[in-house]
Design an enzyme around this catalytic site. Structure first.
Site, PDB file in Angstrom:
ATOM      1  CG  PHE A   1       7.131   0.629  -1.498  1.00  2.00           C
ATOM      2  CD1 PHE A   1       7.974  -0.425  -1.216  1.00  2.00           C
ATOM      3  CD2 PHE A   1       6.054   0.865  -0.637  1.00  2.00           C
ATOM      4  CE1 PHE A   1       7.765  -1.237  -0.104  1.00  2.00           C
ATOM      5  CE2 PHE A   1       5.836   0.056   0.471  1.00  2.00           C
ATOM      6  CZ  PHE A   1       6.684  -0.994   0.736  1.00  2.00           C
TER       7      PHE A   1
ATOM      8  CD  GLN B   1      -3.369   3.492   0.179  1.00  2.30           C
ATOM      9  OE1 GLN B   1      -2.616   3.311   1.126  1.00  2.30           O
ATOM     10  NE2 GLN B   1      -3.003   4.155  -0.897  1.00  2.30           N
TER      11      GLN B   1
ATOM     12  CG  HIS C   1      -2.239  -2.539   0.915  1.00  4.21           C
ATOM     13  ND1 HIS C   1      -1.786  -3.665   0.268  1.00  4.21           N
ATOM     14  CD2 HIS C   1      -1.132  -1.842   1.278  1.00  4.21           C
ATOM     15  CE1 HIS C   1      -0.458  -3.637   0.252  1.00  4.21           C
ATOM     16  NE2 HIS C   1      -0.039  -2.540   0.861  1.00  4.21           N
TER      17      HIS C   1
ATOM     18  CG  LEU D   1      -0.332  -4.771   4.754  1.00  5.91           C
ATOM     19  CD1 LEU D   1      -1.231  -4.168   3.703  1.00  5.91           C
ATOM     20  CD2 LEU D   1       0.571  -3.714   5.339  1.00  5.91           C
TER      21      LEU D   1
ATOM     22  CD  GLU E   1       3.056  -0.588  -2.556  1.00  3.78           C
ATOM     23  OE1 GLU E   1       1.885  -0.419  -2.182  1.00  3.78           O
ATOM     24  OE2 GLU E   1       3.742   0.305  -3.066  1.00  3.78           O
TER      25      GLU E   1
ATOM     26  NE  ARG F   1       0.255   0.867  -0.832  1.00  4.60           N
ATOM     27  CZ  ARG F   1       0.689   1.077   0.388  1.00  4.60           C
ATOM     28  NH1 ARG F   1      -0.023   1.797   1.236  1.00  4.60           N
ATOM     29  NH2 ARG F   1       1.840   0.558   0.777  1.00  4.60           N
TER      30      ARG F   1
ATOM     31  CG  HIS G   1      -3.334  -0.075   4.167  1.00  4.53           C
ATOM     32  ND1 HIS G   1      -2.829  -0.818   5.219  1.00  4.53           N
ATOM     33  CD2 HIS G   1      -2.284   0.646   3.689  1.00  4.53           C
ATOM     34  CE1 HIS G   1      -1.527  -0.559   5.354  1.00  4.53           C
ATOM     35  NE2 HIS G   1      -1.174   0.331   4.456  1.00  4.53           N
TER      36      HIS G   1
ATOM     37  NE  ARG H   1      -0.386   5.867   3.308  1.00  8.53           N
ATOM     38  CZ  ARG H   1       0.370   4.774   3.435  1.00  8.53           C
ATOM     39  NH1 ARG H   1       1.624   4.770   3.054  1.00  8.53           N
ATOM     40  NH2 ARG H   1      -0.141   3.663   3.935  1.00  8.53           N
TER      41      ARG H   1
END
Ligand SMILES: Cc1cc2nc3c(=O)[nH]c(=O)nc-3n(C[C@H](O)[C@H](O)[C@H](O)COP(=O)(O)OP(=O)(O)OC[C@H]3O[C@@H](n4cnc5c(N)ncnc54)[C@H](O)[C@@H]3O)c2cc1C
Length: 567
Positions: free
Chosen positions: A113, A226, A228, A238, A241, A272, A336, A380
């Site tokens: 990730f 955040q 995304h 979404l 990721e 991100r 997000h 994050r």
């Protein structure tokens, strides 16, 4: 209706906390506005991080990458706990019955990730959240933990600085009740829908943050929102990721793999905030495609895509009419996750026992996305939120049951509910003025998306603040045309909107206050990170009848000195 521990929210954080408090012998109950398995945790696709030593991974690497990902705003002792407890927590979930996806050799599989050099994200295909949520719910049923399903919490009951329970409305009847508890844990999830569009479910309305804030607890780092990197243009859904984790590439309109320019080492798997900013820069400078860039994974092959990314493939096909095995998918950055939230210590307490002086409310705890421990700081890392929910859900369950053992129930008059009862009656008795909850909510969401997105500046944020304050005035008069008490969803939406406006205001106030760029908070008028003046958290307190006040709190550092952040 008396409990040792009452938990608001039955997503991953709430259920993990309930499971733990029950194991400690507490009389625990969950209260939730939707049936537990409909909580937003259900939507998590990509996975959950842990550094397992038998994979040649080390918690120190996970911790360092989380600190770096947070742009050094995360508290390093909290991040150490997160990464040290991750391994045992994954194994505990596996033992409860989560069927994690496997490697070729039959052991638990991992994928890579963003912002992390090792593949340490454990997953169940692309429905990891759903798999874990259902297993935890089984445990709740098995241990007979009572759940108040489809009950909406309207306020916390606080007397002399201590929380003694909640007032809530049973949606099926419209009755308002006082539920007494020695400890209350807020695990009410995120605030995504303060923005429009958002990847979050329609129920993610920041109620938990609003409840704590209204009661006088501080909210921390609310400006850290955040975006995304991969969401669908049409509806903000979404695209996990996991697509980039499994090898998907990003291209601009010229066919350039533009991340080579912004993050030469990590490319699409930079953190991100970095990827979202790069995409937005490409779009703003005219190298986008109808306000998007392309996410391409054709080279991974049809079999791989349909096996490992089946849900994503289906989403792209249904909502964008794109077959990801044959065409690139247009995507753009979208709201997000909220890094900030109700300020807690490492045991979920929302009151200060350290002497740092941040105040708070005794007997109140928070965990999950509603809380700010803080492990995510300014940004994050993907797959660290599910981890946060279980690690800190468990810790808050432990601490809340310990607190309950030393506390006795207070004599609270049942008239405590009259304030909320009056509020509901007054909402239902308003005159029609042609305004609507939906209209205000949409204007709030688009205002936030226009001015508090990937890039921000003073003027835009001031415009947004004035707008949000005017929307609050409209909210005070907004009519509810359906007058019934039974399952009146407009009534619920109106109360949610009140919490959302609180959240929106605190995001803007925090963002105006922080005069630097860090993590997800990037100001065009203060382009650089300023460690000398701003390596600190923002705390926002409600002031009855006046503008909120802002304070700051030092970041707790252990072994990782701030460095320039390059990927
Ligand atoms: C589409 C999507 C995909 C994601 N994918 C990942 C991923 O792969 N990995 C990762 O780490 N993170 C991921 N995240 C983030 C992560 O899923 C969330 O941050 C996390 O699940 C939040 O869990 P929670 O328990 O805090 O809250 P939630 O699961 O949102 O639960 C909130 C609970 O609070 C209750 N509640 C709220 N308000 C009230 C009220 N007023 N009265 C009563 N009850 C109330 C709700 O009914 C619900 O039960 C994703 C998020 C989204 C939106």
């Amino acid at each position: 209706m008396q409990h040792d521990v009452l938990i608001i929210g039955a997503g991953l954080a709430g259920m993990r906390a309930a499971y733990e408090a029950n194991a400690q012998g507490a009389n625990v109950a969950l209260i939730t506005k939707v049936y537990p398995v409909r909580s937003h945790s259900n939507a998590a696709q990509g996975g959950i991080n842990a550094a397992l030593t038998d994979r040649g991974d080390a918690w120190e690497d996970h911790a360092f990458e989380t600190v770096k990902g947070s742009d050094y705003l995360g508290d390093q002792d909290s991040i150490t706990i997160l990464s040290q407890d991750a391994g045992p927590e994954i194994i505990a979930l596996e033992n409860m019955g989560v069927i994690f996806s496997r490697n070729e050799d039959g052991r638990l599989g991992t994928r890579r990730f963003g912002g992390q050099k090792k593949a340490r994200t454990f997953f169940v295909s692309d429905f990891t959240g759903q798999a874990i949520l259902h297993v935890l719910f089984e445990q709740i049923l098995k241990t007979n933990i009572p759940t108040y399903n489809e009950w909406f919490v309207t306020s916390l009951v606080v007397k002399d600085g201590q929380c003694y329970g909640v007032v809530a409305m049973e949606m099926e009847t419209g009755n308002v009740q006082f539920i007494q508890a020695k400890s209350v844990i807020i695990a009410a999830g995120g605030l995504g829908r303060v923005y429009e569009p958002s990847t979050n479910a329609l129920i993610c309305t920041g109620d938990g943050m609003g409840l704590a804030y209204q009661a006088g607890a501080p909210l921390m780092d609310m400006e850290m929102v955040q975006y995304h990197p991969t969401t669908l243009k049409a509806n903000g859904l979404l695209i996990s990721e996991a697509v980039r984790g499994e090898g998907g590439h990003l291209y601009n309109s010229k066919g350039e793999r533009f991340m080579e320019k912004y993050a030469p080492n990590m490319l699409e798997l930079a953190s991100r905030d970095v990827v979202s900013r790069s995409e937005q820069t490409e779009i703003n400078e005219g190298r986008g495609i109808n306000g998007c860039v392309y996410l391409d994974c054709r080279h991974l092959g049809e079999k791989f895509i349909k096996e490992r990314l089946s849900q994503v493939w289906e989403e792209a096909h249904t909502f964008s009419n794109v077959d990801m095995t044959k065409e690139p998918l247009p995507i753009r950055p979208g709201m997000h996750y909220q890094m900030g939230g109700v300020k807690t210590d490492n045991d979920g307490r929302c009151w200060d026992i350290s002497g740092a002086g941040w105040g708070g409310i005794k007997g109140l705890f928070a965990a999950g996305e509603a809380a700010c421990v803080s492990v995510h700081g300014g940004n994050r890392l993907g797959a660290n939120s599910l981890l946060d929910t279980v690690v800190y859900g468990k810790r808050s369950g432990q601490a809340a049951s310990a607190f309950a053992r030393e506390t006795s129930l207070q004599d609270i008059p049942s008239s405590i509910i009259s304030k909320d009862e009056d509020m509901i009656k007054s909402l239902l008795s308003r005159k029609d003025n042609k305004d609507s909850v939906a209209a205000i909510r949409l204007e709030m969401g688009t205002t936030m998306n226009d001015h508090l997105a990937v890039f921000r500046d003073q003027k835009g944020m001031e415009t947004a603040l004035a707008k949000i304050r005017s929307l609050r005035e409209r909210w005070k008069e907004v009519p509810i045309r359906s007058k019934g008490r039974i399952f009146n969803t407009t009534l619920i939406n109106a109360m949610e909107l009140g919490f959302m406006l609180d959240c929106a205001e605190t995001i803007i106030v925090g963002a105006l206050f922080r005069k630097e760029s860090r993590g997800a908070h990037v100001r065009l008028d203060f382009r650089d990170r300023d460690d000398e003046n701003w390596l600190k958290h923002t705390l926002i307190y409600k002031q009855p009848g006046a503008a909120p006040t802002v304070d700051t709190l030092a970041v707790r550092m252990t072994q990782w000195e701030p460095k320039p952040r390059v990927y």
